[in-house]
Write an enzyme that holds these catalytic residues in place. Structure first.
Site, short mmCIF file in Angstrom:
data_model
loop_
_atom_site.label_atom_id
_atom_site.label_comp_id
_atom_site.label_asym_id
_atom_site.label_seq_id
_atom_site.Cartn_x
_atom_site.Cartn_y
_atom_site.Cartn_z
N SER A 141 0.61 -1.32 0.12
CA SER A 141 -0.10 0.02 0.07
C SER A 141 0.83 1.42 -0.01
CB SER A 141 -0.98 -0.08 1.17
OG SER A 141 -1.73 1.36 1.12
N LYS A 191 -4.66 -6.58 3.49
CA LYS A 191 -4.59 -5.51 2.76
C LYS A 191 -5.84 -5.18 2.10
CE LYS A 191 -2.80 -2.56 -0.41
NZ LYS A 191 -3.83 -2.43 -1.49
N HIS A 193 -7.82 -3.18 4.70
CA HIS A 193 -6.93 -1.63 4.72
C HIS A 193 -7.77 -1.11 3.60
CE1 HIS A 193 -4.49 1.05 2.43
NE2 HIS A 193 -3.89 1.37 3.64
N ASN A 194 -8.06 -1.42 2.53
CA ASN A 194 -8.77 -1.12 1.38
C ASN A 194 -10.41 -0.53 1.66
OD1 ASN A 194 -6.40 -1.26 -0.03
ND2 ASN A 194 -7.16 -2.08 -1.76
N GLU A 254 -10.20 2.30 3.97
CA GLU A 254 -9.77 3.37 3.10
C GLU A 254 -10.90 3.91 2.35
OE1 GLU A 254 -7.57 3.64 -1.35
OE2 GLU A 254 -6.51 2.68 0.28
#
Length: 636
Positions: free
Chosen positions: A299, A354, A357-358, A361
């Site tokens: 990232s 990940k 995480h997105n 986000e």
């Protein structure tokens, strides 16, 4: 081995170890000139040694400088030098201003063996000085180390094999899109030799890798390939191949090409946004073939990939150990100077975090958009005023990378118009947000804020429908009765709730798949390099939690308790004005549901039991005991 042109090899060791013999044989094999350092001693040095006196550092300095000059002059064509170079300071003087084309061959052996060799030859240095040489000798940690008890033919073969390996790239990267190019340059800038590969497609993708390495100075020692076998052959063993290709079938296709070219113990790193279940499958398939597999979240976008991303490797721990130094070398560092890379867990753990995480986000971005909408359309702020406000918020607990870049982009103009006003209000997505929602459904975890952000993008994509509907339904554009400080505090409360939901999902997956994720370490590597880096993440990384229930962490609990009324007021005012703010709404609804002592699920269970005999539990019975009622039967 690869062409030896430009290769500088310095064969070192104490007198009598066979430097000249090995250096000459090596030069013949490499088709290079060979020189013996002894031939360049000034007469006074030779005289001193012939009289049985050891040279001191002052004696050696001019001699070492002469050798350095010779090597520099020979750097284009290459050369082999035989030299004692007993101390590290001597070696540094010899190597001054030379590039990474210099290789050291370190000869060593037993004192008695070398003494016998010296006594049997005619040389200006008497054997009684050998003990002084052994005492002075500082063996380097680097270089190709060879024990001279073996015969010269074996020694030369070993040196050639090691020189060939040292010339090979430490890692290879496949896929030269924006992220792949940036990561390759990042790796090369750390002094790590990297080979790059991009497929050849006649008419559209021709010479991509070769042109890329020629375009950037830092790639000068790298090689570009469009032949995958040549690419794999250019890598040192164990071979490590970093994939930066589109998630899905493309990854499987590349793996299928690679596997026949790899050996047991080699490894593949998937740095794209692959689905974690695909990573789990590939991990187990390749494990059966003896090939390591790492599914790694990366990232930071283009800038992060170039200057230091956050890296989240999962998969085989043994495979990660082989490339740990390379991966950590290219990442960002946290506030304490520690690298933002840490092993996450087995199988698909790296790609799962990940993905989440997105998802977080998505929520962060939508919340900023909703704040912008309130300020711009209902509080009469100009883009410049919002930019200034966001800069001010960045100095508070609300500070984040996303808030920072939003403050910048709001100032961008084309002519007299703000660029933000020229961008079509139709958001895209690349799939990870949807995968996060599906994973939450499969694991039974509520993430309404993350999902609301995703659905807001979907709804924005219904552009034509919205144009028609807006002409039929009147939406109020009246001013909202709040101030910017109230909005800031509400925004931070919603952010905390958004992060909590993401961590809750990660915890459920870690338990389900037995990943044993270290939440504190995960938070730490998210404090820099990645897109959701923020002051909130720095605060989270300091929590000493065993379970990532963020809303029960004392500092966040106190903050939410103190300021949730601001979020309630934002929702109230937005509702009255007909304003869409899905992430604000879903955050408050989640908080209300999270904190209610008794939910409405008893009604749901009664209904399910009525029409489907799905049973229910009772508050006055043992937890887990099931009951069923015939709801049409009269109850006394």
């Amino acid at each position: 081995m690869k062409s030896s042109k430009g290769l500088i090899v310095v064969v070192i060791g104490v007198s009598g170890v066979g430097k000249t013999t090995i250096a000459q044989a090596l030069a013949d094999k490499l088709h290079l000139e060979c020189i013996d350092a002894d031939d360049y001693h000034p007469p006074e040095n030779i005289s001193k040694m012939s009289q049985g006196h050891a040279l001191n550092d002052d004696d050696r300095r001019p001699w070492l400088d002469t050798l350095n000059s010779i090597l520099i002059r020979s750097s284009d064509k290459g050369i082999v030098l035989a030299c004692s170079a007993l101390k590290e300071s001597y070696r540094q003087r010899i190597a001054k201003n030379l590039s990474d084309q210099l290789r050291w061959v370190v000869l060593h052996g037993d004192f008695n063996l070398i003494q016998k060799r010296m006594e049997s030859r005619d040389h200006f240095m008497p054997s009684n000085l050998l003990r002084s040489q052994f005492k002075t000798w500082e063996e380097p940690e680097y270089g190709i180390k060879i024990n001279v008890k073996n015969n010269p033919t074996e020694i030369i073969q070993t040196v050639i094999e090691n020189l060939d390996m040292e010339q090979k790239a430490k890692i290879g990267l496949i896929g030269l899109g924006v992220m792949g190019k940036s990561l390759s340059r990042n790796i090369a800038r750390r002094g790590i030799k990297v080979s790059v590969y991009n497929r050849h497609v006649t008419g559209s993708e021709e010479g991509v890798a070769e042109n890329f390495v020629q375009a950037y100075d830092e790639m000068a020692s790298s090689d570009g390939y469009d032949d995958i076998k040549q690419f794999v052959d250019s890598l040192a063993s164990p071979k490590a191949v970093f994939l930066m290709v589109n998630a899905g079938p493309a990854v499987d296709s590349v793996i299928q090409e690679l596997v026949p070219l790899l050996d047991e113990g080699d490894l593949i790193i998937d740095g794209g946004n692959s689905h974690y279940k695909d990573t789990e499958r590939r991990f187990h398939d390749l494990k059966d073939k003896g090939i390591g597999y790492i599914g790694s979240g990366v990232s930071g976008g283009e800038e992060g990939a170039l200057n230091g991303p956050s890296i989240m490797p999962g998969g085989g721990a043994d495979a990660y150990d082989k490339v740990k130094d390379i991966l950590t070398a290219i990442t960002a560092v946290d506030d304490d100077g520690t690298k933002c890379c840490a092993y996450i867990g087995a199988g698909g753990a790296g790609h799962f975090v990940k993905m989440v995480h997105n998802g977080i986000e998505y929520g962060e971005m939508q919340l900023i958009a909703e704040v912008y909408g309130l300020l711009r359309h209902h509080m009469n702020y100009t883009p410049e005023q919002i930019s200034k406000l966001f800069d001010e918020w960045g100095q508070t607990e609300c500070g984040s990378y996303l808030l920072e870049i939003t403050a910048v982009l709001l100032k961008k103009k084309e002519g007299e118009r703000h660029l933000i006003d020229l961008i079509l209000d139709k958001a895209g997505n690349k799939g990870t947000g949807g995968w996060t929602t599906v994973a939450a459904i499969e694991l039974g975890v509520a993430i309404p804020t993350l999902t609301a952000a995703l659905f807001a993008r979907y709804q924005s994509a219904q552009y034509d429908q919205r144009q028609k509907a807006s002409s039929i339904y009147s939406n109020s554009n009246s001013s909202i009765q709040i101030d910017s400080e109230q909005l800031r505090l509400a925004y931070q409360v919603a952010r905390i709730i958004n992060h909590h939901q993401g961590y809750d999902l990660i915890a459920a997956a870690s338990k389900e798949y037995d990943w044993g994720i270290n939440y504190r370490e995960l938070s730490r590597i998210w404090t820099n390099g990645c897109i959701i880096r923020s002051k909130l993440m720095v605060q989270i990384s300091g929590f000493d939690f065993t379970e990532p229930d963020l809303l029960l962490q004392a500092p966040l609990q106190e903050y939410v308790q103190e300021h949730k009324s601001k979020l309630q007021n934002i929702i109230s005012e937005s509702t009255k004005c007909g304003i869409s703010a899905p992430c604000f709404f879903s955050s408050l609804s989640y908080l209300n549901g999270y904190t209610e002592h008794r939910s409405l699920a008893n009604m749901i269970q009664a209904q399910r039991d009525f029409f489907g005999a799905h049973t229910y539990e009772r508050v006055d019975a043992v937890r887990g005991e099931k009951f069923h009622t015939n709801w049409l039967e009269k109850i006394d």
